[in-house]
Design an enzyme around this catalytic site. Structure first.
Site, short mmCIF file in Angstrom:
data_model
loop_
_atom_site.label_atom_id
_atom_site.label_comp_id
_atom_site.label_asym_id
_atom_site.label_seq_id
_atom_site.Cartn_x
_atom_site.Cartn_y
_atom_site.Cartn_z
N ARG A 1 -40.77 -15.10 -7.20
CA ARG A 1 -40.55 -14.68 -5.82
C ARG A 1 -40.91 -13.19 -5.69
NH1 ARG A 1 -35.20 -12.51 -3.06
NH2 ARG A 1 -36.01 -12.36 -0.96
N ARG B 1 -27.11 -4.58 8.09
CA ARG B 1 -28.29 -3.98 8.73
C ARG B 1 -28.12 -3.96 10.24
NH1 ARG B 1 -31.76 -7.90 5.54
NH2 ARG B 1 -32.08 -6.90 3.52
N GLY C 1 -28.02 -15.59 7.25
CA GLY C 1 -27.27 -15.34 6.02
C GLY C 1 -26.89 -13.87 5.99
N PHE D 1 -18.97 -13.06 7.20
CA PHE D 1 -18.51 -13.72 8.42
C PHE D 1 -17.16 -14.42 8.26
CE2 PHE D 1 -21.98 -13.74 11.71
CZ PHE D 1 -22.69 -12.71 11.12
N ARG D 2 -16.83 -14.79 7.02
CA ARG D 2 -15.50 -15.41 6.81
C ARG D 2 -14.41 -14.37 7.06
NH1 ARG D 2 -17.94 -17.76 1.35
NH2 ARG D 2 -18.89 -15.72 1.57
N GLU E 1 -35.23 -22.32 -1.06
CA GLU E 1 -36.38 -21.42 -1.24
C GLU E 1 -37.04 -21.63 -2.60
OE1 GLU E 1 -33.51 -18.35 0.39
OE2 GLU E 1 -35.41 -17.43 0.92
N HIS F 1 -38.04 -14.11 4.49
CA HIS F 1 -37.45 -15.45 4.37
C HIS F 1 -38.49 -16.56 4.64
CE1 HIS F 1 -33.56 -13.36 5.90
NE2 HIS F 1 -33.50 -13.45 4.58
N ASN G 1 -36.55 -15.12 -9.80
CA ASN G 1 -36.32 -14.16 -8.71
C ASN G 1 -35.74 -12.89 -9.33
OD1 ASN G 1 -35.53 -12.76 -6.46
ND2 ASN G 1 -34.29 -14.40 -5.58
#
Ligand code: AMP
Length: 400
Positions: A90, A240, A209, A283-284, A385, A179, A7
């Site tokens: 990828r 975003r 995510g 988010f944490r 993935e 994704h 990747n």
């Protein structure tokens, strides 16, 4: 059979060597700051992590370092490069040039050159990564696997934008999604876990995510997805904006004196959870800020869960019903509060969480978090993935 998954980013290269007999990771790691001062090399194998500051002026040097470590007599996992049967790369964006995983050939790489500007940060890096690997392993089959690939089964009325049709014809402006390997993996794992044929299932997959997208999967095929021409669309994300009225963006640009490219950077990097909360994209951090009484962090999280909920409702309609909802990726796998808020009061659709199972969901394994009497199964499934890329590499290169 061993497959190397690559990747490539503009200054990074992530890798995994997977033993496909057991589908287990033999070694993995990351080359960071390629072409920049203080390059960093990380290699994990045999339960150990090796981290070194090594000069990596370009991706070729990075690939050589990876191969040297994989074949190293002390810390390596293979005795020679010949043990690598194929390499899966990828690729973020395909346009309509590639609708499925594709063997690397001079013709395919020529097409890749033509679609560079669809993802200006990512696609050129993938080309560099492929060329770097070809330089070291010219005789090893390689396959391009696209993030968009799983979404090509969408019907035209789902992927088209209501713009002048000639712009679709000329520029292929349409919804591509992202994704795809993750949505495919968790949908297939959900069917496997439930012991059902995927052909018979209507599944909503929520990849939540740093970038988030939601897909509607009918009979194993994607029929709609929330990201669009680029990953900017859909639910609001770490940085975003997600869906926004273009006229609102233009108004901000005019007031703040931004040109189009500055506006795009703003919408991709400064909006979303970070923009609304002013705290963080993580988010944490947002949860901690909510605990401490920060109301804008509360607002950001409420907006996120509300948006996920709207997509779940919309996709239940698109699928003519829903059998399974799957959560995956960093937030989907770890944040029980977001999962609960996203599916709140959806009994009328047959979706009911078990609060205890949701709160104590084990990590790293498939877990069922719906209530016993919930018509719709709700699952948390760790995504993989790289494994999908490796499987597609075997299939496309006809290695099995
Ligand atoms: P991903 O892009 O899938 O690696 O997800 C990364 C994001 O997942 C981070 O930015 C966090 O917002 C979120 N995340 C990771 N771990 C946790 C956790 N334990 N609780 C809540 N959110 C988490």
């Amino acid at each position: 059979m061993k497959i190397l998954v690559i990747n490539s980013g503009s200054s990074s290269l992530k890798y995994q060597l997977i033993d496909m007999e057991t589908e287990s990771v033999l070694a993995k790691g990351l080359c960071e700051r390629i072409g920049i001062a203080d390059s960093n090399f990380v290699y994990k194998a045999h339960g150990q992590t090796i981290e070194r500051q090594i000069d990596m002026p370009d991706h070729k040097v990075a690939v050589k370092l990876v191969l040297d470590k994989l074949t190293d007599k002390d810390v390596g996992v293979i005795s020679s490069m010949e043990e690598i049967d194929g390499v899966g790369h990828r690729v973020v964006a395909s346009g309509e040039a590639f609708k499925k995983p594709t063997l690397v050939t001079p013709e395919a790489m020529e097409l890749m050159e033509q679609i560079k500007d669809l993802a200006p940060l990512h696609n050129p890096a993938a080309i560099v990564g492929v060329n770097a690997c070809l330089a070291q392993m010219p005789n090893t089959p390689m396959v391009l696997v696209f993030d968009t690939g799983f979404h090509f089964t969408m019907p035209d009325y789902a992927y088209m934008y209501a713009v002048d049709y000639s712009h679709y014809e000329k520029y292929k402006i349409r919804r591509y999604g992202a994704h795809g390997t993750s949505h495919k993996y968790v949908a297939e794992e959900a069917a496997k876990y439930l012991g059902k044929n995927i052909e018979d299932l209507k599944i909503i997959t929520c990849h939540l995510g740093n970038g988030s997208s939601i897909s509607a999967v009918k009979g194993g095929k994607c029929i709609d997805t929330s990201m669009g021409f680029t990953p900017l669309a859909g639910v609001p994300m770490g940085t975003r904006s997600g869906d926004i009225d273009f006229a609102a963006a233009e108004y901000i640009a005019r007031k703040e004196g931004m040109d189009v490219s500055q506006m795009l950077t703003y919408l991709n990097k400064k909006c979303g959870m970070l923009g609304v909360s002013g705290v963080s994209s993580d988010f944490r951090d947002l949860s901690a800020a909510v605990e401490a009484g920060n109301d804008r962090a509360r607002l950001a999280l409420d907006m996120f869960a509300y948006s996920v909920k709207k997509y779940v409702g919309a996709y239940a309609a698109a699928l003519d019903g829903v059998d399974v909802v799957v959560f995956t990726a960093g937030i989907g796998e770890n944040d029980d509060k977001v999962r609960a808020a996203s599916l709140e009061n959806m009994d009328y659709l047959g979706i009911r969480l078990d609060p205890d199972k949701n709160a104590h969901c084990p990590r790293g394994t498939v877990a069922e978090i719906s209530a016993r009497d919930s018509k719709v199964k709700v699952l948390v499934i760790p995504t993989n993935e790289e494994l999908v890329i490796a499987r597609e590499t075997i299939r496309e290169a006809k290695l099995a």
